[in-house]
Design a protein around this motif. Sequence first.
Motif, mmCIF file in Angstrom:
data_model
loop_
_atom_site.group_PDB
_atom_site.id
_atom_site.type_symbol
_atom_site.label_atom_id
_atom_site.label_comp_id
_atom_site.label_asym_id
_atom_site.label_seq_id
_atom_site.Cartn_x
_atom_site.Cartn_y
_atom_site.Cartn_z
ATOM 1 N N SER A 1 0.828 -1.211 0.000
ATOM 2 C CA SER A 1 0.000 0.000 0.000
ATOM 3 C C SER A 1 0.862 1.261 0.000
ATOM 4 N N PHE B 1 2.035 1.848 -3.589
ATOM 5 C CA PHE B 1 0.999 2.355 -4.488
ATOM 6 C C PHE B 1 0.600 3.796 -4.166
ATOM 7 N N GLU C 1 1.134 6.983 -6.846
ATOM 8 C CA GLU C 1 0.143 7.992 -7.237
ATOM 9 C C GLU C 1 0.770 9.382 -7.356
ATOM 10 N N THR D 1 2.610 -6.447 -11.117
ATOM 11 C CA THR D 1 2.084 -5.091 -11.309
ATOM 12 C C THR D 1 3.037 -4.011 -10.804
ATOM 13 N N PRO D 2 3.568 -4.085 -9.574
ATOM 14 C CA PRO D 2 4.465 -3.006 -9.114
ATOM 15 C C PRO D 2 5.687 -2.838 -10.012
ATOM 16 N N LYS E 1 4.665 -1.182 -13.263
ATOM 17 C CA LYS E 1 4.295 0.224 -13.094
ATOM 18 C C LYS E 1 5.525 1.129 -13.139
#
Length: 202
Positions: free
Chosen positions: A28, A31, A35, A162-163, A166
């Motif tokens: 968390s 992420f 952002e 995903t991380p 990204k």
Amino acid sequence: MATYEVEHNIPTPAANSSTTRPRRPDLSTFFSTLELVDTSNTENQHAVPIPGDISAAFRTLADAFERMRQDGAGGEQQAGQENSGLLENLVETLMREAEVPPREVNGVGDEFLAELERIPKKSLKRSDVCPICNNPFLDDEYPLVVRLPCHKSHIFDLECITPWLKLHPTCPLDRKDLVKKKEPPPSPPKDEEEEDYDDMYA
């Protein structure tokens, strides 16, 4: 990322949650940092993230991968050694990039992640493990496994890959670029008549 149970409002017994080790660290923080640096969804096309925030995104992911490597989660001995080598390489890459952060994050977008090929649970073998977390896919009651377009054997838990994607548009195993650069279309040939017409009234 929320678990399947949380997303679908499925109650989980409290006794089970205290005895099982999490499949991967909580991302968390990563992420929420992402952002701050992901400018793809902003209205200002000239927005540039702060280098400290980019560095923090790389560091938090490196810390999560390092925890996975130290835990030596799941899998067999040989798979664990391969996993440790991959994670060590990923951590080194992330820490190097954290020291000298790029001007922008060049990872893939949500559209790319949504279009990745999903692997059905019935086609997974008991011996198949995620190269990043080293947990067998079938240990998860609802595995969400994706295949990267670079090679048919490059399959990952979506939550693990995903991380990385990204921040990097490359496969962590072979470092092939997964996003093809679109070349601008060739300019249409000028018509000679059109040029003459323009010259007459210039």
